[in-house]
Scaffold this motif. Structure first.
Motif, PDB file in Angstrom:
ATOM      1  N   GLU A  59      -7.682  -1.839 -42.558  1.00 16.88           N
ATOM      2  CA  GLU A  59      -8.253  -0.501 -42.187  1.00 16.88           C
ATOM      3  C   GLU A  59      -9.793  -0.570 -42.548  1.00 16.88           C
ATOM      4  O   GLU A  59     -10.502   0.216 -41.713  1.00 16.88           O
ATOM      5  CB  GLU A  59      -7.543   0.344 -43.161  1.00 16.88           C
ATOM      6  N   GLU A  63     -12.400   1.195 -39.716  1.00 18.60           N
ATOM      7  CA  GLU A  63     -13.537   2.077 -40.039  1.00 18.60           C
ATOM      8  C   GLU A  63     -14.812   1.583 -39.966  1.00 18.60           C
ATOM      9  O   GLU A  63     -15.366   2.613 -39.414  1.00 18.60           O
ATOM     10  CB  GLU A  63     -13.186   2.554 -41.471  1.00 18.60           C
ATOM     11  N   GLN A  67     -17.591   3.423 -37.357  1.00 16.66           N
ATOM     12  CA  GLN A  67     -18.783   4.128 -37.849  1.00 16.66           C
ATOM     13  C   GLN A  67     -19.786   3.553 -37.166  1.00 16.66           C
ATOM     14  O   GLN A  67     -20.924   4.014 -37.012  1.00 16.66           O
ATOM     15  CB  GLN A  67     -18.778   4.073 -39.496  1.00 16.66           C
ATOM     16  N   LYS A 119      -6.889   6.716 -36.233  1.00 12.97           N
ATOM     17  CA  LYS A 119      -7.317   7.527 -37.234  1.00 12.97           C
ATOM     18  C   LYS A 119      -8.839   7.598 -37.325  1.00 12.97           C
ATOM     19  O   LYS A 119      -9.395   8.485 -37.595  1.00 12.97           O
ATOM     20  CB  LYS A 119      -6.636   6.678 -38.520  1.00 12.97           C
ATOM     21  N   HIS A 120      -9.427   6.318 -37.002  1.00 18.01           N
ATOM     22  CA  HIS A 120     -10.918   6.251 -37.511  1.00 18.01           C
ATOM     23  C   HIS A 120     -11.725   6.311 -36.220  1.00 18.01           C
ATOM     24  O   HIS A 120     -12.928   6.870 -36.256  1.00 18.01           O
ATOM     25  CB  HIS A 120     -11.210   4.762 -37.878  1.00 18.01           C
ATOM     26  N   ARG A 124     -14.285  10.673 -34.123  1.00 13.93           N
ATOM     27  CA  ARG A 124     -15.776  10.327 -33.840  1.00 13.93           C
ATOM     28  C   ARG A 124     -16.399  10.627 -32.334  1.00 13.93           C
ATOM     29  O   ARG A 124     -17.468  10.597 -32.144  1.00 13.93           O
ATOM     30  CB  ARG A 124     -16.374   9.148 -34.258  1.00 13.93           C
TER      31      ARG A 124
END
Length: 238
Positions: A59, A63, A67, A119-120, A124
């Protein structure tokens, strides 16, 4: 002079960026190649475990990758990851062949990993502009269409992936009304993954599959978010 490529994603604005996760696989690589020739796209960002850019089972890695691309104008995200067999073992022919460790491995890669991508990455993405997000699924993940049995771990992991996509689509319709999320069956593609099981089935090359997939995604509208479709745009029953 090379003929300019046909614009497949005319529903996306000029200068859009694309992310392909699983870019080292047969379909993922073909998608990257075709996207690189999309005349109005700015850049494609290929991510793969083999290039040590992302590990969908880690994970923190997922992430970090999300990012890293947070400031890019991403309008297309395709998760092209997945496995059919585990450690040289083919899919089960019967329930009696279920191995719990191999079954968990199928779910980890085919379901949990893509769920972490959702999820990540999804938070965004742009909240107002059109965004297309696709997760490669499989027709055999359809419960209604299952008439042969077998392949229980693979079928179940893809059915679970479909539920992840459908549920995420309901949630993101509230905050990202122009976003389209879908699970898409790419067809029987001539890749290393499908080669041992393709006998007797019509197949397409990875390059053909990439064109079909992008064409089908381009046609989707927000009211179709959460759908399960085939590469030709037709709906697959759950």
């Amino acid at each position: 002079m090379e003929k300019p490529s046909e614009k497949l994603l005319n529903s996306l604005p000029p200068g859009f960026g694309s992310v392909v996760i699983g870019a080292s696989g047969g379909i993922g690589a073909a998608l990257c190649d075709r996207l690189s020739r999309e005349p109005h796209m700015s850049e494609v960002f290929p991510l793969s475990r083999s290039e040590k850019q992302i590990d969908i089972l880690d994970e923190a890695s997922v992430e970090a990758a999300a990012q890293h691309l947070a400031d890019k104008p991403i309008r297309l995200l395709v998760c092209a990851t997945g496995i059919l067999g585990v450690d040289g073992h083919p899919p089960e022919k019967t329930v009696r062949q279920i191995d719990p460790d191999r079954m968990l491995r199928q779910f980890a890669i085919n379901t949990v990993g893509p769920a972490l991508i959702a999820k990540h990455f999804l938070p965004r993405l742009d909240r107002k502009e059109r965004v297309i997000v696709a997760f490669l699924s499989a027709r055999v993940g359809s419960i209604e269409d299952n008439r042969l049995g077998g392949w229980i771990s693979y079928r179940a992991s893809k059915a679970a992936l479909n539920q992840v996509v459908h549920t995420a689509a309901i949630e993101y319709a509230r905050t990202h009304p122009a976003m389209v999320l879908t699970a898409i069956h790419p067809g029987t593609v001539r890749t290393e993954l499908s080669a041992p099981f393709a006998a007797g089935h019509p197949t397409v090359s990875p390059q053909q599959a990439a064109t079909y997939i992008l064409t089908a995604l381009n046609m989707l509208t927000p009211d179709q978010s959460g759908s399960f479709i085939a590469y030709d745009g037709t709906t697959i029953p759950w």
